[in-house]
Design a protein around this motif. Structure first.
Motif, mmCIF file in Angstrom:
data_model
loop_
_atom_site.group_PDB
_atom_site.id
_atom_site.type_symbol
_atom_site.label_atom_id
_atom_site.label_comp_id
_atom_site.label_asym_id
_atom_site.label_seq_id
_atom_site.Cartn_x
_atom_site.Cartn_y
_atom_site.Cartn_z
ATOM 1 N N LYS A 70 26.449 44.879 48.305
ATOM 2 C CA LYS A 70 26.470 44.046 46.547
ATOM 3 C C LYS A 70 26.251 44.998 45.340
ATOM 4 O O LYS A 70 27.499 44.934 44.770
ATOM 5 C CB LYS A 70 24.918 43.221 46.751
ATOM 6 C CG LYS A 70 24.732 41.872 47.789
ATOM 7 C CD LYS A 70 23.784 41.359 47.174
ATOM 8 C CE LYS A 70 23.792 40.488 48.589
ATOM 9 N NZ LYS A 70 22.507 39.168 47.772
ATOM 10 N N GLY A 71 25.787 46.110 45.432
ATOM 11 C CA GLY A 71 26.342 47.039 44.524
ATOM 12 C C GLY A 71 27.123 47.043 43.927
ATOM 13 O O GLY A 71 28.260 47.236 43.360
ATOM 14 N N GLN A 72 28.461 46.965 44.799
ATOM 15 C CA GLN A 72 29.902 47.370 44.884
ATOM 16 C C GLN A 72 30.814 45.807 43.717
ATOM 17 O O GLN A 72 30.935 46.490 43.610
ATOM 18 C CB GLN A 72 30.895 47.094 46.078
ATOM 19 C CG GLN A 72 30.294 48.687 47.260
ATOM 20 C CD GLN A 72 30.457 49.682 46.858
ATOM 21 O OE1 GLN A 72 31.884 49.689 46.427
ATOM 22 N NE2 GLN A 72 30.151 51.111 47.128
ATOM 23 N N ARG A 73 30.189 45.280 44.418
ATOM 24 C CA ARG A 73 30.672 43.984 43.611
ATOM 25 C C ARG A 73 30.105 44.115 42.050
ATOM 26 O O ARG A 73 30.879 43.838 41.699
ATOM 27 C CB ARG A 73 29.981 42.656 44.019
ATOM 28 C CG ARG A 73 30.933 42.655 46.254
ATOM 29 C CD ARG A 73 29.450 41.073 46.289
ATOM 30 N NE ARG A 73 30.345 41.332 47.681
ATOM 31 C CZ ARG A 73 29.664 41.166 49.021
ATOM 32 N NH1 ARG A 73 29.020 42.716 48.438
ATOM 33 N NH2 ARG A 73 30.593 41.134 50.183
ATOM 34 N N GLU A 74 28.863 44.270 42.135
ATOM 35 C CA GLU A 74 28.409 44.201 40.904
ATOM 36 C C GLU A 74 29.186 45.881 39.732
ATOM 37 O O GLU A 74 29.051 45.093 38.872
ATOM 38 C CB GLU A 74 26.790 44.462 40.721
ATOM 39 C CG GLU A 74 25.778 43.947 41.897
ATOM 40 C CD GLU A 74 24.662 44.214 41.105
ATOM 41 O OE1 GLU A 74 24.123 45.117 41.357
ATOM 42 O OE2 GLU A 74 23.730 43.329 42.044
ATOM 43 N N LEU B 78 32.578 46.581 35.450
ATOM 44 C CA LEU B 78 34.103 47.264 35.408
ATOM 45 C C LEU B 78 35.324 46.275 34.431
ATOM 46 O O LEU B 78 36.333 46.621 34.202
ATOM 47 C CB LEU B 78 34.679 47.755 36.013
ATOM 48 C CG LEU B 78 33.914 48.902 36.565
ATOM 49 C CD1 LEU B 78 34.596 49.490 37.891
ATOM 50 C CD2 LEU B 78 33.743 50.373 34.973
ATOM 51 N N GLY B 79 34.486 44.547 35.089
ATOM 52 C CA GLY B 79 35.824 44.218 34.136
ATOM 53 C C GLY B 79 36.533 43.271 35.602
ATOM 54 O O GLY B 79 37.205 42.235 34.966
ATOM 55 N N ASP C 153 40.081 39.945 42.266
ATOM 56 C CA ASP C 153 39.873 41.542 42.308
ATOM 57 C C ASP C 153 39.163 42.648 43.190
ATOM 58 O O ASP C 153 39.537 43.461 43.543
ATOM 59 C CB ASP C 153 40.303 41.632 41.187
ATOM 60 C CG ASP C 153 41.939 41.853 40.205
ATOM 61 O OD1 ASP C 153 43.119 41.291 40.860
ATOM 62 O OD2 ASP C 153 42.357 41.117 38.691
ATOM 63 N N THR C 154 38.122 41.881 42.308
ATOM 64 C CA THR C 154 36.897 42.831 43.422
ATOM 65 C C THR C 154 36.691 42.569 45.114
ATOM 66 O O THR C 154 37.282 43.332 45.696
ATOM 67 C CB THR C 154 35.922 41.848 42.504
ATOM 68 O OG1 THR C 154 35.503 42.379 41.825
ATOM 69 C CG2 THR C 154 34.370 42.826 43.451
ATOM 70 N N ILE D 181 35.736 44.962 47.878
ATOM 71 C CA ILE D 181 35.256 44.744 49.024
ATOM 72 C C ILE D 181 36.203 45.003 50.800
ATOM 73 O O ILE D 181 36.235 45.808 51.621
ATOM 74 C CB ILE D 181 35.138 43.814 49.124
ATOM 75 C CG1 ILE D 181 34.544 42.772 47.710
ATOM 76 C CG2 ILE D 181 34.391 42.642 50.202
ATOM 77 C CD1 ILE D 181 33.175 44.141 47.518
ATOM 78 N N VAL D 182 37.261 44.236 50.057
ATOM 79 C CA VAL D 182 38.332 43.966 51.443
ATOM 80 C C VAL D 182 39.081 46.011 51.862
ATOM 81 O O VAL D 182 38.208 45.607 53.578
ATOM 82 C CB VAL D 182 40.056 43.523 51.519
ATOM 83 C CG1 VAL D 182 40.370 43.868 52.273
ATOM 84 C CG2 VAL D 182 39.628 42.006 50.725
#
Length: 214
Positions: free
Chosen positions: A114-118, A123-124, A129-130, A135-136
């Motif tokens: 989840k830290g990757q999403r946060e 970063l806006g 886009d995330t 993620i992908v």
């Protein structure tokens, strides 16, 4: 009069192996397209969309593949639609593969920390886009080994297509066995063909899993 099991019969079985691999590839491609949509629906923030995808997965995974093949094969005729058996079976395998691949890829997406999403949101970056840029790419690395492993299962499951007249490897083995009355030799040959295709893929799957975890 029974025939001797010969090289000609082996060559005939090899043509069946070609159909086996071809059918599995069609199922993988069709299942990948539909499975991508299923995976995205499963991770959707919209609970209705997520539940619909979950329901599809539960229904398909909870239904024997043979029953799904029969529904696709006879359902088109029942609806008055004239299709070739190979088309109906390819569609059935694709829908079957979509349920499993969608579930595999959903798990891969949700396993990304989840830290990757946060961090992406900090970063806006928006949700789309995330997902696309953060993620992908990470989920793909996680999903590759089980996807290859599922492809092995697809190859073996194509043997069920023989019950509706598709002349793949198992069906050619039945034909040759009836002609030669040598079932042990014939089915051992068929098993060897399955092994020669599936075992290297299994090794690839295991190797990828170890490499991507390191």
């Amino acid at each position: 009069m029974f025939q001797q099991f010969s090289l000609t019969h082996v060559q005939f079985m090899l043509t069946g192996l070609g159909w086996t691999i071809g059918l599995a590839m069609i199922a993988l491609i069709g299942g990948s397209i539909a499975g991508s949509a299923i995976a995205l629906m499963r991770v959707s923030v919209n609970p209705v969309i997520s539940r619909l995808a979950q329901f599809y997965i539960f229904v398909v995974q909870g239904t024997p593949l043979l029953v799904t093949l029969f529904i696709a094969y006879f359902g088109a005729t029942y609806l008055g639609i004239s299709v070739q058996p190979i088309v109906a079976i390819a569609v059935a395998f694709s829908f079957y593969a979509a349920a499993f691949l969608g579930d595999i890829w959903r798990g891969a997406i949700q396993s990304v920390p989840k830290g990757q999403r946060e961090g992406a949101h900090a970063l806006g970056l928006g949700r789309a886009d995330t997902l696309i840029h953060i993620i992908v790419p990470q989920a793909v690395r996680i999903a590759i080994p089980p996807t290859v492993g599922f492809f092995v299962q697809l190859i073996k499951n194509t043997s069920l297509a023989s019950v509706v007249g598709i002349v793949e490897l198992t069906r050619t083995a039945q034909i040759v066995s009836n002609a030669t009355f040598k079932p042990l030799e014939v089915y051992m040959t068929a098993a060897a063909f399955y092994f020669l295709v599936c075992f290297p893929l299994t090794l690839v799957s295991r190797g990828l899993e170890k490499r991507l975890k390191s």
